[in-house]
Design an enzyme around this catalytic site. Structure first.
Site, mmCIF file in Angstrom:
data_model
loop_
_atom_site.group_PDB
_atom_site.id
_atom_site.type_symbol
_atom_site.label_atom_id
_atom_site.label_comp_id
_atom_site.label_asym_id
_atom_site.label_seq_id
_atom_site.Cartn_x
_atom_site.Cartn_y
_atom_site.Cartn_z
ATOM 1 N N THR A 155 0.863 -1.321 0.108
ATOM 2 C CA THR A 155 0.079 0.006 -0.109
ATOM 3 C C THR A 155 0.977 1.269 -0.080
ATOM 4 O O THR A 155 1.935 1.219 0.599
ATOM 5 C CB THR A 155 -1.060 -0.023 1.315
ATOM 6 N N ARG A 183 -14.188 -7.229 -0.345
ATOM 7 C CA ARG A 183 -13.368 -6.829 1.086
ATOM 8 C C ARG A 183 -12.794 -5.535 0.894
ATOM 9 O O ARG A 183 -12.231 -4.980 -0.079
ATOM 10 C CB ARG A 183 -12.471 -7.852 1.303
ATOM 11 N N VAL A 184 -13.154 -4.785 2.014
ATOM 12 C CA VAL A 184 -12.396 -3.493 2.332
ATOM 13 C C VAL A 184 -11.257 -3.445 3.525
ATOM 14 O O VAL A 184 -11.889 -4.084 4.508
ATOM 15 C CB VAL A 184 -13.562 -2.231 2.303
ATOM 16 N N GLY A 185 -10.082 -3.095 3.184
ATOM 17 C CA GLY A 185 -9.468 -2.992 4.251
ATOM 18 C C GLY A 185 -9.122 -1.760 4.847
ATOM 19 O O GLY A 185 -10.109 -0.960 5.007
ATOM 20 N N ASP A 186 -8.085 -1.701 5.766
ATOM 21 C CA ASP A 186 -7.960 -0.353 6.634
ATOM 22 C C ASP A 186 -7.621 0.725 5.811
ATOM 23 O O ASP A 186 -7.944 2.072 6.197
ATOM 24 C CB ASP A 186 -6.751 -0.490 7.508
ATOM 25 N N THR A 206 0.302 0.955 6.418
ATOM 26 C CA THR A 206 0.280 -0.242 5.432
ATOM 27 C C THR A 206 0.328 -1.043 6.358
ATOM 28 O O THR A 206 0.591 -1.493 7.442
ATOM 29 C CB THR A 206 1.635 -0.297 4.447
ATOM 30 N N GLY A 207 -0.130 -2.436 5.739
ATOM 31 C CA GLY A 207 0.070 -3.806 6.498
ATOM 32 C C GLY A 207 -1.289 -4.587 6.478
ATOM 33 O O GLY A 207 -2.021 -4.153 5.629
ATOM 34 N N GLY A 209 -4.436 -5.549 6.948
ATOM 35 C CA GLY A 209 -5.471 -4.415 7.134
ATOM 36 C C GLY A 209 -6.584 -4.790 8.273
ATOM 37 O O GLY A 209 -6.923 -4.086 9.149
#
Ligand code: ASP
Length: 287
Positions: A155, A183-186, A206-207, A209
């Site tokens: 990211t 799917r939605v991440g952080d 980043t990472g 999520g």
């Protein structure tokens, strides 16, 4: 980040830094600087954002992005967009042109198109390296290996402080490899992978999520600045908390309105670049 892509990552963040700095040096806003810096990294297929993103389980690029202005606390976010070349530009339009904050999927694409953003074929964002990565991830999953969440995180994000002492942050991602469509991440969630408030700080993460979201990690870190911590300490503590509380992994860049910054990660590497009045620095890990 394997050895053979280290140079590409370092060059990629340096290019973004240069473009962001030019905006600030010519009197532009922090908001404009983070938008431009992130757009450079979206166009660079090295990273997991827009062109060259990790693929969903059904082989598509599906992107999330958020931009936030610390001066006004206005924000614009997109989730699960597939037909926008630069999601951060769509997010920026939401911030400036809409009373709403967050658009997803087709609605986000239609909103962007209505304001002049070209809608492209998703295949224009898919590259061979990622088709191969997806095939490998699927093979590992079929073999029962719990490796997916450690498959790498690419990211992109930027934080900036301008001459009017205003902060801004932006984050853009293709998410995680082999993610389930939808799917939605952080990255695009306010206070998770991105946040900015002149009264505390600007942050991009980043990472992996899911743990970052559960801890609302970006806001956790900026709150610490508001309570008197330095960005350096707050970033390190945030990544420590991610690790100890949920066994999460990732990285963070954090900046306050006095120009103090922190960079931390618990992954083996994370490309970073920073410029202040006293010069430019970059690297692929923080000791
Ligand atoms: N944080 C992103 C997500 O979970 C992935 C990444 O940083 O690579 O969507």
């Amino acid at each position: 980040m394997p050895d053979d892509v280290v140079q590409d990552h370092r060059r990629g963040v340096q290019n973004a830094l240069r473009v962001g700095w030019e905006v600030l040096a010519s009197g532009g806003s922090a908001l404009k600087a983070v938008e431009e810096a992130v757009a450079v990294m979206e166009d660079d297929d090295t990273f997991d954002a827009a062109l060259g993103s990790f693929l969903t389980a059904d082989g598509k690029v599906q992107m999330d992005a958020l931009i936030m202005d610390g001066a006004t606390m206005r924000a614009g976010g997109v989730g699960c967009v597939e037909r926008i070349r630069n999601p951060i530009r769509a997010a920026r339009l939401i911030l400036s042109e809409s009373p709403h904050v967050y658009f997803v999927g087709e609605g986000a694409e239609q909103f962007a198109a209505g304001l002049g953003i070209e809608l492209i074929d998703n295949r224009e964002l898919v590259i061979d390296r990622e088709r191969k990565r997806l095939a490998e991830a699927k093979a590992k999953a079929a073999a029962g290996e719990r490796d997916l969440t450690f498959a790498g995180h690419d990211t992109v994000g930027a934080v900036a402080l301008d001459r009017n002492a205003h902060l801004a942050a932006a984050t853009s991602t293709g998410g995680t490899v082999n993610k389930t469509p939808g799917r939605v991440g952080d990255s695009s969630l306010i206070g998770c992978g991105c946040y900015a408030d002149d009264q505390s700080g600007a942050v991009s993460c980043t990472g992996w999520g899911e743990p970052i979201m559960k801890l609302v990690l970006g806001k956790w870190a900026t709150d610490r600045i508001a309570n008197g911590s330095t960005p350096d300490l707050a970033a390190r503590e945030a990544i420590g908390y991610l690790n100890s509380r949920l066994d999460g992994h990732g990285g963070m860049i954090l900046l306050d309105a006095r120009g103090r910054y922190g960079i931390a990660h618990n992954t083996p590497r994370m490309a970073w670049a920073v410029r202040t009045k006293s010069g430019e620095q970059s690297g692929i890990q923080i000791p």
